[in-house]
Design a protein around this motif. Sequence first.
Motif, mmCIF file in Angstrom:
data_model
loop_
_atom_site.group_PDB
_atom_site.id
_atom_site.type_symbol
_atom_site.label_atom_id
_atom_site.label_comp_id
_atom_site.label_asym_id
_atom_site.label_seq_id
_atom_site.Cartn_x
_atom_site.Cartn_y
_atom_site.Cartn_z
ATOM 1 N N ALA A 113 46.506 76.466 109.475
ATOM 2 C CA ALA A 113 47.287 75.471 109.845
ATOM 3 C C ALA A 113 47.821 74.214 109.692
ATOM 4 C CB ALA A 113 48.131 75.624 111.821
ATOM 5 N N GLU A 114 48.818 73.854 108.916
ATOM 6 C CA GLU A 114 48.200 72.620 108.460
ATOM 7 C C GLU A 114 49.676 71.587 108.827
ATOM 8 O OE1 GLU A 114 47.660 72.192 103.679
ATOM 9 O OE2 GLU A 114 47.351 70.343 104.353
ATOM 10 N N HIS A 115 50.119 70.828 108.122
ATOM 11 C CA HIS A 115 51.087 70.019 108.387
ATOM 12 C C HIS A 115 51.942 69.973 106.921
ATOM 13 C CE1 HIS A 115 50.792 67.647 112.440
ATOM 14 N NE2 HIS A 115 49.748 68.738 112.115
ATOM 15 N N GLY A 145 43.736 71.078 104.552
ATOM 16 C CA GLY A 145 44.802 71.201 103.340
ATOM 17 C C GLY A 145 44.428 69.461 103.065
ATOM 18 N N CYS A 146 45.357 69.629 102.459
ATOM 19 C CA CYS A 146 45.499 68.029 101.743
ATOM 20 C C CYS A 146 46.017 67.249 102.330
ATOM 21 C CB CYS A 146 46.667 68.326 100.385
ATOM 22 S SG CYS A 146 45.886 69.482 98.673
ATOM 23 N N PHE A 147 46.813 67.724 103.812
ATOM 24 C CA PHE A 147 47.053 66.409 104.463
ATOM 25 C C PHE A 147 46.036 66.137 105.556
ATOM 26 C CE2 PHE A 147 48.907 65.635 108.921
ATOM 27 C CZ PHE A 147 50.027 65.008 108.660
ATOM 28 N N ASN A 197 37.961 68.185 103.058
ATOM 29 C CA ASN A 197 39.108 69.248 102.390
ATOM 30 C C ASN A 197 39.156 68.699 100.737
ATOM 31 O OD1 ASN A 197 41.052 71.128 102.266
ATOM 32 N ND2 ASN A 197 41.679 70.019 101.223
ATOM 33 N N GLU A 198 38.377 70.416 100.268
ATOM 34 C CA GLU A 198 39.372 69.817 98.570
ATOM 35 C C GLU A 198 38.123 68.406 97.753
ATOM 36 O OE1 GLU A 198 42.094 72.191 97.520
ATOM 37 O OE2 GLU A 198 41.531 73.533 98.774
ATOM 38 N N SER A 199 37.334 68.146 98.337
ATOM 39 C CA SER A 199 36.927 66.563 97.982
ATOM 40 C C SER A 199 36.995 66.818 96.460
ATOM 41 C CB SER A 199 35.796 66.679 98.662
ATOM 42 O OG SER A 199 36.115 66.789 100.228
ATOM 43 N N TYR A 214 39.383 79.657 97.932
ATOM 44 C CA TYR A 214 40.384 81.002 96.491
ATOM 45 C C TYR A 214 41.507 81.293 97.241
ATOM 46 C CZ TYR A 214 40.391 84.881 93.175
ATOM 47 O OH TYR A 214 40.862 85.496 92.544
ATOM 48 N N TYR A 215 42.158 81.351 95.865
ATOM 49 C CA TYR A 215 44.278 81.607 96.513
ATOM 50 C C TYR A 215 44.202 82.511 95.732
ATOM 51 C CZ TYR A 215 44.873 78.214 99.808
ATOM 52 O OH TYR A 215 45.050 77.717 100.648
ATOM 53 N N THR A 216 44.876 83.833 95.280
ATOM 54 C CA THR A 216 44.698 84.907 94.486
ATOM 55 C C THR A 216 46.314 84.357 93.916
ATOM 56 O OG1 THR A 216 43.917 86.430 95.717
ATOM 57 C CG2 THR A 216 45.905 87.326 93.995
ATOM 58 N N ASP A 248 37.608 79.043 103.974
ATOM 59 C CA ASP A 248 38.022 78.782 104.429
ATOM 60 C C ASP A 248 39.979 78.400 104.884
ATOM 61 O OD1 ASP A 248 37.943 75.962 104.291
ATOM 62 O OD2 ASP A 248 36.715 75.445 105.114
ATOM 63 N N GLU A 249 39.949 78.554 103.035
ATOM 64 C CA GLU A 249 41.497 78.597 102.593
ATOM 65 C C GLU A 249 41.044 80.402 101.754
ATOM 66 O OE1 GLU A 249 43.812 75.799 101.557
ATOM 67 O OE2 GLU A 249 42.203 74.479 102.374
ATOM 68 N N TRP A 250 42.395 81.406 101.436
ATOM 69 C CA TRP A 250 42.401 81.921 101.002
ATOM 70 C C TRP A 250 43.575 83.112 101.318
ATOM 71 C CZ3 TRP A 250 43.065 86.721 102.612
ATOM 72 C CH2 TRP A 250 42.650 87.937 103.970
ATOM 73 N N ALA A 299 45.388 81.114 104.477
ATOM 74 C CA ALA A 299 46.356 80.175 104.230
ATOM 75 C C ALA A 299 48.112 81.036 104.760
ATOM 76 C CB ALA A 299 45.676 79.234 103.097
ATOM 77 N N GLN A 300 48.373 80.518 105.259
ATOM 78 C CA GLN A 300 48.501 79.414 106.453
ATOM 79 C C GLN A 300 49.363 80.826 107.577
ATOM 80 O OE1 GLN A 300 49.817 75.626 105.954
ATOM 81 N NE2 GLN A 300 48.545 74.673 104.388
ATOM 82 N N THR A 301 49.019 80.208 108.605
ATOM 83 C CA THR A 301 49.259 80.696 109.912
ATOM 84 C C THR A 301 51.258 80.992 109.388
ATOM 85 O OG1 THR A 301 47.438 79.362 110.738
ATOM 86 C CG2 THR A 301 49.253 81.000 112.634
HETATM 87 O O1 AHR Z 1 46.869 75.274 101.531
HETATM 88 C C1 AHR Z 1 47.787 74.796 100.599
HETATM 89 C C2 AHR Z 1 46.942 73.777 100.394
HETATM 90 O O2 AHR Z 1 46.387 74.988 99.240
HETATM 91 C C3 AHR Z 1 46.020 72.852 101.096
HETATM 92 O O3 AHR Z 1 46.756 71.998 101.305
HETATM 93 C C4 AHR Z 1 44.761 72.943 100.291
HETATM 94 O O4 AHR Z 1 43.893 72.394 100.431
HETATM 95 C C5 AHR Z 1 44.411 73.653 98.299
HETATM 96 O O5 AHR Z 1 44.839 73.175 98.072
#
Ligand code: AHR
Length: 516
Positions: free
Chosen positions: A46-48, A92-94, A194-196, A260-262, A317-319, A366-368
Amino acid sequence: MIKRIPSLVFIFFLVVVANAQETNKMIVDATSSTAVINKNIYGHFAEHLGRCIYDGIWVGKDSKIPNINGYRTDIINALKEMKIPVLRWPGGCFADTYHWKDGIGPINERAKMMNYHWGGVVENNTFGTHEFLNLCEMLGCEPYISANVGSGSVVEMTQWIEYMNSDKDVPMANLRRQNGREKPWNVKFLGVGNESWGCGGNMTPDYYVNLLRNYSEMAGIYGQWKLQQIGCGANGADYNWTEVVMKQRPGAMSGLSLHYYTIAGPDWGNKTAATGFEKKFYFSGLEKALKINELIEKHSAIMDKYDPKKQIGLMVDEWGIWTDVEPGTEPGFLFQQNSIRDALIASLTLNSFNNHADRVKMANIAQTINVLQSVILTEGSKMVLTPTYYVFKMYAVHQDAKLLPSQLIGESYEMDGKKIPALSSSVSEDKNGNVHLTISNLNPDKDISLSVELVGKSFGKVNSASVLTAPDYNSYNSFEKPATVKPTDFRNYKITGPSTLNLTIPSKSVLVLEIM
Ligand code: AHR
């Protein structure tokens, strides 16, 4: 009847039988379990971002929408029913622009900040540390805090740890008490950046790993070595990142992340719509999601070199699938719908995590709510459970169960000269001895027959069976028609021998069976 067949023999047998009879066959070895499926594989994020926190989780005490101390009652109930085990926050980036002290103290006195990454909105910090950690207590899930390495400092992170976890007479614990919370929350999971390699600071792996060693040492001291620290891991197939970080990692690191995002479309600029897409994007979405197997295996091989005892978890921790936003919505809010294709992506990905449970110890889709591959969507007081929600609910039976190794030899699903396996599965045994099979049929046009052989255990009876399928390959649940894609009872199975079960799995479906 209990049979014992050495694995290689039964795999050989399986291949011969499947080839000879052109049938789909699964053999489950109930005699040897190699790992326990960590319940945190079923985690969320859960990200802002957009309407995930505000509107999604939090509406405030004065809202007309039914709430418990500001949290939406419908959301709390749905997440509890889904058995959410762990929740990652605040990004997340936030996270790498977040300064936690802005989000504590009386709500109307909290500092505001720009949400630079997501829509350029002003964040008023109504939802902060207390609101998040109290939410996790209400849900009965573990909080996973993502610390700010990109624009924060070691001081800021260590003070946050003291604020959340110390029970001593020390400045940050006293500040927490002053803000109304006596007991520490005892947070267990801490992400160090996160995503350094990207939005979290655009670092090289060599630079990051030095920072990680510094932050990690201090997090260890302030957290009294109780925190499970998760280092920032690779972006997809960046194996060099894993190599460098694993080689030089700090001793206190207990997990390394992977994102990893599809993307169903050809590239990030052409992601394609979440609904109404052509069948070729149904296929490409599944095909690209299946890459998770290769990613896990290749990153794990590097981790095995430096950590042969598998003490460090791979934390995905992100997919999830990332599509175009819904037409007419703010592009920076990433609000997308969710179809039966996405449920199949969830099922094949969770099967992969289960089957690699020796290394994968946590994952967070990602994300709830209201962002990317969400389990829940909201619109005012309305709430819709997405097809992906039902997959998580069906698969909850695997949480903390023993993985039973299984081999699946089956047909392919072909399109435009490309092939993917038509079936995906995983199997576990819970503490009561019940065996759970989750199987998906990725073919949108064909029901598939499968014969399942259980080695080392006999089938007593099928306790329960349910199936999630849909009228079309791109069906989804809307606010107007929220029950288009919903699990129903499944009856198309037959126990044909002491340890054999035959099933016919409907096209584009996810199945869960409990056998005792
Ligand atoms: O989930 C959206 C964004 O995707 C996240 O903030 C970031 O970590 C990723 O690039």
